[in-house]
Design a protein around this motif. Structure first.
Motif, PDB file in Angstrom:
ATOM      1  N   SER A  86       0.820  -1.218   0.000  1.00 49.45           N
ATOM      2  CA  SER A  86       0.000   0.000   0.000  1.00 49.45           C
ATOM      3  C   SER A  86       0.851   1.265   0.000  1.00 49.45           C
ATOM      4  CB  SER A  86      -0.914  -0.004   1.236  1.00 49.45           C
ATOM      5  OG  SER A  86      -0.151   0.121   2.424  1.00 49.45           O
ATOM      6  N   ASN A  87       2.169   1.122  -0.149  1.00 45.90           N
ATOM      7  CA  ASN A  87       3.091   2.270  -0.108  1.00 45.90           C
ATOM      8  C   ASN A  87       2.929   3.065   1.184  1.00 45.90           C
ATOM      9  OD1 ASN A  87       4.292   1.844  -2.709  1.00 45.90           O
ATOM     10  ND2 ASN A  87       2.415   2.656  -3.638  1.00 45.90           N
ATOM     11  N   GLY A  88       2.696   2.334   2.262  1.00 47.69           N
ATOM     12  CA  GLY A  88       2.589   2.971   3.563  1.00 47.69           C
ATOM     13  C   GLY A  88       1.226   3.565   3.867  1.00 47.69           C
TER      14      GLY A  88
ATOM     15  N   SER B 115     -10.721   0.679   0.937  1.00 43.80           N
ATOM     16  CA  SER B 115     -10.960   0.869  -0.491  1.00 43.80           C
ATOM     17  C   SER B 115     -10.766  -0.463  -1.206  1.00 43.80           C
ATOM     18  CB  SER B 115      -9.982   1.899  -1.050  1.00 43.80           C
ATOM     19  OG  SER B 115      -8.646   1.393  -1.009  1.00 43.80           O
ATOM     20  N   GLU B 116     -11.282  -0.574  -2.413  1.00 49.26           N
ATOM     21  CA  GLU B 116     -11.115  -1.823  -3.161  1.00 49.26           C
ATOM     22  C   GLU B 116      -9.648  -2.145  -3.388  1.00 49.26           C
ATOM     23  OE1 GLU B 116     -13.345  -1.976  -6.758  1.00 49.26           O
ATOM     24  OE2 GLU B 116     -15.297  -1.694  -5.776  1.00 49.26           O
ATOM     25  N   ALA B 117      -8.855  -1.113  -3.627  1.00 47.96           N
ATOM     26  CA  ALA B 117      -7.419  -1.334  -3.843  1.00 47.96           C
ATOM     27  C   ALA B 117      -6.768  -1.902  -2.586  1.00 47.96           C
ATOM     28  CB  ALA B 117      -6.744  -0.029  -4.257  1.00 47.96           C
ATOM     29  N   HIS B 118      -7.144  -1.355  -1.429  1.00 45.61           N
ATOM     30  CA  HIS B 118      -6.570  -1.825  -0.172  1.00 45.61           C
ATOM     31  C   HIS B 118      -7.086  -3.219   0.185  1.00 45.61           C
ATOM     32  CE1 HIS B 118      -5.266   2.399   1.433  1.00 45.61           C
ATOM     33  NE2 HIS B 118      -4.551   1.967   0.408  1.00 45.61           N
ATOM     34  N   GLN B 119      -8.339  -3.505  -0.135  1.00 47.52           N
ATOM     35  CA  GLN B 119      -8.865  -4.850   0.079  1.00 47.52           C
ATOM     36  C   GLN B 119      -8.035  -5.874  -0.688  1.00 47.52           C
ATOM     37  OE1 GLN B 119     -12.965  -4.798  -1.135  1.00 47.52           O
ATOM     38  NE2 GLN B 119     -13.681  -3.698   0.689  1.00 47.52           N
ATOM     39  N   ALA B 120      -7.731  -5.545  -1.935  1.00 50.26           N
ATOM     40  CA  ALA B 120      -6.951  -6.459  -2.775  1.00 50.26           C
ATOM     41  C   ALA B 120      -5.555  -6.669  -2.209  1.00 50.26           C
ATOM     42  CB  ALA B 120      -6.871  -5.917  -4.199  1.00 50.26           C
ATOM     43  N   ILE B 121      -4.958  -5.617  -1.665  1.00 50.81           N
ATOM     44  CA  ILE B 121      -3.611  -5.711  -1.093  1.00 50.81           C
ATOM     45  C   ILE B 121      -3.605  -6.635   0.114  1.00 50.81           C
ATOM     46  CG2 ILE B 121      -1.863  -4.405   0.191  1.00 50.81           C
ATOM     47  CD1 ILE B 121      -2.597  -2.026  -1.742  1.00 50.81           C
TER      48      ILE B 121
END
Length: 335
Positions: A59-61, A253-259
């Motif tokens: 997540s780049n922090g 967020s969806e991006a963070h869920q995926a991470i």
């Protein structure tokens, strides 16, 4: 007109600024990650650190992960309570059945008898994996997958048992979950259900003669000064579970869920590859430390398995339902 344009421009600037602030608040997240078993430096503790590191780097922090090890937030039951309530967001847990006894499917005795069968059943797409995913969802938890350790056994002091008759008179600690005590009773032992954090004292004071809930790593690492023997009875294929509180997951967020999900998959697949080798290593370490290790024959295991299935599986029909048990009967190793 000039005043109107200036007012409009100010209004738009305010909206943009607010949008930036809101976006920033959505992007930033702090997750509380815990395990109910495993100190810092243990295999479970190392997995937490890898999982947290993968999330933070991925997540780049933008996601900050706070890690808590066994007993730092309470007992096994207490930490799982916090997980269900959302006070612990992400967890490597050895699931408790106080909320839903169907979780006990993970502790169904003698579902599988070999590593090959177990890995196939517990891997993504496997029949045990699919059952656990649905049960965890009903608890409000996002199921990422299992964290396998291997087949467990019974570690004892003074005497040991390789059959049901020899177990008579031995009192062993079991996990505080159904059907752990019932399984060991079916194998001939007396039992005491004791929380993980209290096992050492129970052994030291003679409350129990042994411990019957784990792969050999735990008995070697924590109790080798108390225990003399380890019999690989294989009554459970032990696995932790990687999960996340569903509301906490939806808040990302969806991006963070995926991470988070991808990081869970990475540590899970790494453990699938490493578990058998690690288990064999700790057998060697235990023997070097003076513990006598017994690997039972296929026929000895089948005698235990028949007794447990005959006495425990009907109880599980009542507690977790005939539909789930029908799946288990259809897929379990044939004896």
């Amino acid at each position: 007109m000039v005043k109107t344009k200036a007012t409009l421009r100010s209004f738009v600037t305010g909206l943009v600024t607010a949008g930036v602030l809101m976006a920033g608040s959505v992007q930033a997240a702090t997750l509380k990650m815990a395990t109910d078993s495993g100190a810092k430096g243990s295999p479970a503790g190392d997995t937490l650190e890898r999982w947290a590191d993968l999330i933070e780097k991925g997540s780049n922090g933008e996601i900050d992960v706070k890690v808590f090890y066994q007993n730092e937030l309470g007992s096994q039951n207490e930490v799982f309570d916090l997980h269900v309530a959302g006070d612990v967001d992400v967890m490597l847990n050895w699931p408790m059945t106080s909320y839903d006894k169907r979780i006990g499917v993970i502790y169904t005795p003698y579902m599988t008898l070999s590593w090959e069968e177990a890995i196939k059943a517990y891997s993504p797409g496997g029949w045990v994996n699919n059952m656990l995913g649905g049960i965890y969802a009903d608890l409000g938890l996002k199921f990422f997958g299992p964290w396998p350790e291997g087949f467990n056994g019974v570690a004892t002091r003074g005497k040991y048992a390789t059959n049901i008759a020899e177990a008579d008179g031995l009192k062993v600690r079991t996990m505080t979950v159904f059907p752990a005590p019932q399984t060991m009773q079916a194998l001939g032992y007396q039992t005491a259900a004791i929380d993980w954090g209290e096992v050492y004292t129970a052994l030291q004071t003679g409350v129990v003669d042994g411990e019957a809930g784990n792969v050999i790593y735990w008995d070697y690492e924590y109790f080798r000064d108390q225990l003399d023997y380890y019999v690989r009875s294989k009554h459970f294929f032990m696995t932790g579970v990687l999960s996340m509180n569903a509301e906490s997951f939806e808040d990302l967020s969806e991006a963070h869920q995926a991470i988070v999900a991808d990081a869970a998959k990475q540590v899970m697949m790494q453990q699938f590859k490493a578990a058998k080798t690690a288990d064999e290593l700790y057998v060697k370490k235990a023997e070097e430390a003076g513990m006598k290790y017994f690997e039972l024959s296929d026929e000895q295991i089948k005698v235990f398995a028949r007794a447990a299935r005959e006495k425990v599986w009907p109880l599980m029909d009542e507690e977790i339902g005939s539909e789930i048990m029908g799946t288990i009967r259809n897929n379990a190793t044939k004896l």
